[in-house]
Design a protein around this motif. Structure first.
Motif, short mmCIF file in Angstrom:
data_model
loop_
_atom_site.label_atom_id
_atom_site.label_comp_id
_atom_site.label_asym_id
_atom_site.label_seq_id
_atom_site.Cartn_x
_atom_site.Cartn_y
_atom_site.Cartn_z
N GLU A 102 0.90 -1.25 -0.04
CA GLU A 102 0.17 0.16 0.08
C GLU A 102 1.03 1.37 -0.02
O GLU A 102 2.02 1.28 0.58
CB GLU A 102 -1.00 -0.10 1.21
CG GLU A 102 -0.32 -0.06 2.41
CD GLU A 102 0.08 -1.31 3.30
OE1 GLU A 102 0.14 -2.12 2.36
OE2 GLU A 102 -0.21 -1.35 4.43
N GLY B 31 -3.99 -6.36 -9.25
CA GLY B 31 -3.95 -6.10 -7.60
C GLY B 31 -4.82 -4.88 -7.74
O GLY B 31 -4.93 -4.04 -8.62
N TYR B 33 -6.60 -1.87 -4.71
CA TYR B 33 -6.47 -1.24 -3.48
C TYR B 33 -7.75 -0.59 -3.09
O TYR B 33 -8.43 -0.04 -4.16
CB TYR B 33 -5.35 -0.18 -3.38
CG TYR B 33 -3.86 -0.65 -3.71
CD1 TYR B 33 -3.69 -1.08 -4.74
CD2 TYR B 33 -3.12 -0.91 -2.70
CE1 TYR B 33 -2.33 -1.58 -5.19
CE2 TYR B 33 -1.91 -1.52 -2.87
CZ TYR B 33 -1.58 -1.72 -3.96
OH TYR B 33 -0.24 -2.05 -4.33
N TYR B 35 -9.19 2.43 -0.67
CA TYR B 35 -9.06 3.40 0.11
C TYR B 35 -10.23 4.01 0.60
O TYR B 35 -11.30 4.28 -0.25
CB TYR B 35 -8.07 4.63 -0.44
CG TYR B 35 -6.67 4.42 -0.61
CD1 TYR B 35 -6.28 3.41 -1.87
CD2 TYR B 35 -5.69 4.48 0.29
CE1 TYR B 35 -4.63 3.12 -1.72
CE2 TYR B 35 -4.34 4.17 0.13
CZ TYR B 35 -4.03 3.40 -0.97
OH TYR B 35 -2.58 3.18 -1.14
N PHE B 45 -5.53 3.67 3.76
CA PHE B 45 -5.64 2.64 3.14
C PHE B 45 -6.61 1.58 3.95
O PHE B 45 -6.65 1.48 5.24
CB PHE B 45 -4.20 1.93 3.29
CG PHE B 45 -4.02 0.53 2.86
CD1 PHE B 45 -3.87 -0.18 3.96
CD2 PHE B 45 -4.04 0.22 1.76
CE1 PHE B 45 -3.72 -1.81 3.55
CE2 PHE B 45 -3.99 -1.12 1.01
CZ PHE B 45 -3.91 -1.97 2.34
N MET B 48 -5.73 -4.42 0.38
CA MET B 48 -5.08 -4.65 -0.87
C MET B 48 -5.35 -6.19 -1.25
O MET B 48 -5.41 -7.01 -0.46
CB MET B 48 -3.82 -4.43 -0.68
CG MET B 48 -2.76 -5.04 -1.92
SD MET B 48 -1.24 -4.58 -1.76
CE MET B 48 -0.71 -5.69 -0.45
N GLN B 50 -4.69 -9.07 -4.12
CA GLN B 50 -3.57 -9.31 -5.27
C GLN B 50 -3.86 -10.57 -5.88
O GLN B 50 -3.24 -10.47 -7.25
CB GLN B 50 -2.22 -9.36 -4.74
CG GLN B 50 -1.83 -7.95 -4.33
CD GLN B 50 -0.11 -7.79 -4.03
OE1 GLN B 50 0.35 -8.75 -3.14
NE2 GLN B 50 0.45 -7.17 -4.87
N CYS B 89 -11.44 3.08 -5.10
CA CYS B 89 -10.79 1.67 -5.56
C CYS B 89 -9.52 2.41 -6.61
O CYS B 89 -9.88 3.39 -7.24
CB CYS B 89 -11.64 0.89 -6.31
SG CYS B 89 -12.27 1.14 -7.98
N ASN B 101 3.17 -2.34 -8.51
CA ASN B 101 1.71 -1.71 -8.39
C ASN B 101 1.94 -0.28 -8.02
O ASN B 101 1.45 0.51 -6.96
CB ASN B 101 0.94 -2.22 -7.51
CG ASN B 101 0.31 -3.47 -8.00
OD1 ASN B 101 -0.18 -3.67 -9.05
ND2 ASN B 101 0.41 -4.73 -7.10
#
Lengths: 114, 116
Positions: A102, B31, B33, B35, B45, B48, B50, B89, B101
């Motif tokens: 992250e 992948g 993420y 947030y 965050f 995550m 993957q 996202c 990433n």
């Protein structure tokens, strides 16, 4: 520990002026990123540093934008001859290693060009 | 067109209700993420993902990644006012299949309001 910090939190400048925005990443993070977020949009990638070098600056909109990270820690985003369209929140993020995991974001600098 | 589409754009729910936010990519996901952003603040965050089929949970938030559908969902169970904010996202869809990433593309976000 301290998170990513950005200064100033707000910046108002006149069209045509030069501005510098500063980012202090988390200590020890080698990767640093700059994003720009316009109202109602998600962040938009600008540039990525690995250590002192800009590994990818493909997101910089034009040559008025430039960023440095001379000692591999603090970074400065520089905008010359600002335009009203540059008004946005500029976000900085850092991560412990290159490209994985992250990204930790700072609170951003809100830039307003009048 | 947007490379990462989020739906809905905004959502108002009563406290205690469940909700789902979706993120669909026009390109292969390597992948993804999630947030959360409060107005005027940076991104926090959440999770995550993957691997295709991966599912992660933290407190009352669960996220799943469907690589074949190029889609992820974020589910909140028994929502609380503290869940309110903008959910974003982000993914690296630049075509780098090496696993890096760093160049995240984000959706426009979903604004969640939770009424007490």
């Amino acid at each position: 520990g301290a998170g990513v910090s950005q200064t100033p939190s707000n910046k108002v400048t006149e069209k045509g002026k030069y501005v510098e925005l500063r980012c202090d990443p988390i200590s020890g993070h080698t990767a640093l990123y700059w994003y720009r977020q316009s109202l109602g949009q998600g962040p938009e990638f600008l540039i990525y540093f690995q250590g002192t070098g800009a590994a990818d600056d493909s997101g910089l909109p034009n040559d008025r934008f430039f960023a440095v990270r001379p000692e591999g820690s603090v970074s400065t985003l520089k905008i010359q001859r600002t335009e009203r369209g540059d008004s946005a929140v500029y976000l900085c993020a850092s991560s412990p290693q290159t490209g994985f995991g992250e990204q930790y974001f700072g609170p951003g600098t809100r830039l307003t060009v009048t | 067109s947007q490379e990462l589409e989020q739906s809905p754009q905004s959502l108002i729910v009563q406290e205690g209700k469940n909700l789902t936010i979706n993120c669909t990519s026009s390109k292969t996901l390597y992948g993804l993420y999630w947030y959360k952003q409060k107005y005027g603040e940076g991104l926090i965050f959440l999770m995550m993902l993957q691997k295709g089929g991966e599912e992660k949970s933290h407190e009352k938030i669960t996220a799943k990644l469907d690589e074949k559908k190029q889609q992820s969902s974020l589910h909140i169970t028994a929502s609380q006012p503290s869940h309110a904010g903008i959910y974003l996202c982000g993914a690296d869809i630049s075509g780098n299949s090496g696993g890096s990433n760093y160049k995240l593309t984000f959706g426009k976000g979903t604004l969640l309001t939770v009424n007490p």
